[in-house]
Scaffold this active site. Structure first.
Site, mmCIF file in Angstrom:
data_model
loop_
_atom_site.group_PDB
_atom_site.id
_atom_site.type_symbol
_atom_site.label_atom_id
_atom_site.label_comp_id
_atom_site.label_asym_id
_atom_site.label_seq_id
_atom_site.Cartn_x
_atom_site.Cartn_y
_atom_site.Cartn_z
ATOM 1 N N GLU A 295 -7.049 2.728 3.087
ATOM 2 C CA GLU A 295 -5.598 2.610 3.243
ATOM 3 C C GLU A 295 -4.818 3.213 2.084
ATOM 4 O O GLU A 295 -5.171 3.040 0.922
ATOM 5 C CB GLU A 295 -5.215 1.129 3.380
ATOM 6 C CG GLU A 295 -3.739 0.894 3.621
ATOM 7 C CD GLU A 295 -3.393 -0.563 3.871
ATOM 8 O OE1 GLU A 295 -2.229 -0.839 4.211
ATOM 9 O OE2 GLU A 295 -4.286 -1.420 3.729
ATOM 10 N N GLU B 190 2.755 -5.592 10.738
ATOM 11 C CA GLU B 190 2.546 -6.090 9.382
ATOM 12 C C GLU B 190 3.887 -6.106 8.655
ATOM 13 O O GLU B 190 4.062 -5.485 7.616
ATOM 14 C CB GLU B 190 1.517 -5.230 8.641
ATOM 15 C CG GLU B 190 0.954 -5.925 7.412
ATOM 16 C CD GLU B 190 -0.052 -5.080 6.658
ATOM 17 O OE1 GLU B 190 -1.239 -5.450 6.660
ATOM 18 O OE2 GLU B 190 0.338 -4.061 6.060
#
Length: 279
Positions: free
Chosen positions: A155, A256
Site C-alpha cells: 500500500e 475506509e
C-alpha cells in the site's frame, strides 16, 4: 455505471468503531453490507489468544459477513506507527511472529487478501538496510499468502499524514510488489490502490489507474479533503471507480473513511442500500 456497479466492503477498523469489535460485523450487516475488511484487530499483540481469534470468526459467521481483506500486524493504527516489517528489532520480529497467525485466521474465514504495511523510516537506521529487511519479510508474507490462495497487498500512504513512510507514490508500491514477486517466483504481490492517499499526495489518479490497473489487488476509498464519506469532499470518486472498471478492475472497493460526528450507520446515504450487498 455509478456506485451501484461496484463491489463494496466496509472497513470495520475505521467504521463502526463506536461499537466493540465483536459487534461490528452485525452492525455492518444491519446496514446492508455482506463484506468487511479489518486492520489487524489486536494492535498490541501479533499473536492473540486462540479464543479471541475464534470469537471474531464466530462474530463474522453469525452476522453473515465475509472478511475480504485483513492487515498483517502493523503496530498502532490509527496512530504513529505505519507498519512494522521494515523496522529493525522488536517490531519486525513481531511482524514475523504474526505472519502465520494472520494467514491462518484469513484461511479460516475465507479471506483472500492480506495487506502488509511497509513501515516508517527509522532515525539512525540505514534506508537500504530497512529495504532489505522489508523485502525479506514481504517475501515471507507473500509465501504465506500464496499458501492459502491469497494476494499480498502493498500500500501507498500519503506524505502529509505519514511523513516517514517511504511508499508515497503508486510507482513506489508497484516497484516493491515487483521485487517481492521476483524474490519469491510467485505473482501474488499486488498494489493496494487507496484513492484518498494518492489524492493527498497530489498524484494523477487517472494516470495511475491507466498505468497499473492490471497490478491492482484491492481498492480503498475516502473523500478528500477530510477523509470522509463520498460527497463530503471534492474527489470525483464515482468517476474514478468507473475508470477503474473500464480498465478491467472488478475487485473489492473498501470503504475506509471516517463517519463524521454521527453513528457509522448514518454515513452510507450516498450508497443505495441495494448496492451494498456483494454480488
Amino acid at each position: 455505471m455509478g456506485y451501484s456497479g461496484h463491489r463494496f466492503d466496509v472497513n470495520l477498523s475505521i467504521l463502526f468503531t463506536e461499537l466493540p469489535l465483536l459487534d461490528r460485523p452485525a452492525a455492518a450487516a444491519a446496514a446492508g453490507f455482506t463484506a468487511v475488511e479489518l486492520w489487524w484487530p489486536w494492535p498490541d499483540t501479533p499473536t492473540p489468544p486462540a479464543a479471541e481469534l475464534d470469537a471474531l470468526k464466530r462474530a463474522l459467521d453469525e452476522a453473515g459477513t465475509r472478511l475480504v481483506g485483513l492487515n498483517f500486524y502493523a503496530g498502532q493504527l490509527p496512530g504513529p506507527d505505519r507498519g512494522a516489517l521494515s523496522v529493525p528489532g522488536e517490531e519486525s520480529a513481531r511482524f514475523r511472529a504474526n505472519v502465520e497467525v494472520a494467514a491462518g485466521f484469513a484461511a479460516s474465514v475465507g479471506c483472500r487478501a492480506l495487506n502488509a504495511l511497509y513501515g516508517n523510516r527509522v532515525p539512525g537506521a540505514d534506508a537500504s538496510v530497512q529495504d532489505a529487511l522489508a523485502l525479506e519479510n514481504l517475501a515471507s508474507a507473500a509465501r504465506a499468502a500464496d499458501g492459502i490462495g491469497a494476494t499480498l497487498l502493498v500500500e501507498t500512504l500519503n506524505r502529509p499524514e505519514s511523513p516517514d513512510y517511504p511508499l508515497v507514490t503508486a510507482a513506489a508500491a508497484v516497484e516493491v510488489a515487483d521485487k517481492v514477486n521476483a524474490a519469491t517466483g510467485l505473482a501474488n504481490a499486488k498494489f493496494l490502490l487507496d484513492l484518498y492517499h494518492l489524492s493527498m499526495n497530489g498524484e494523477d489518479i487517472g494516470a495511475a489507474i491507466d498505468a497499473y490497473a492490471e497490478r491492482i489487488g484491492h481498492v480503498q476509498i475516502a473523500d478528500d479533503p477530510g477523509r470522509g464519506a463520498p460527497g463530503t469532499g471534492s474527489l470525483p470518486l464515482e468517476e474514478l471507480l468507473d475508470r477503474l472498471a473500464a480498465a478491467g478492475y472488478d475487485g473489492w472497493v473498501g470503504l475506509e473513511y471516517k463517519p463524521g460526528d454521527g453513528p457509522s450507520a448514518a454515513s452510507f446515504d450516498w450508497l443505495p442500500r441495494e448496492a451494498r450487498a456483494a454480488r
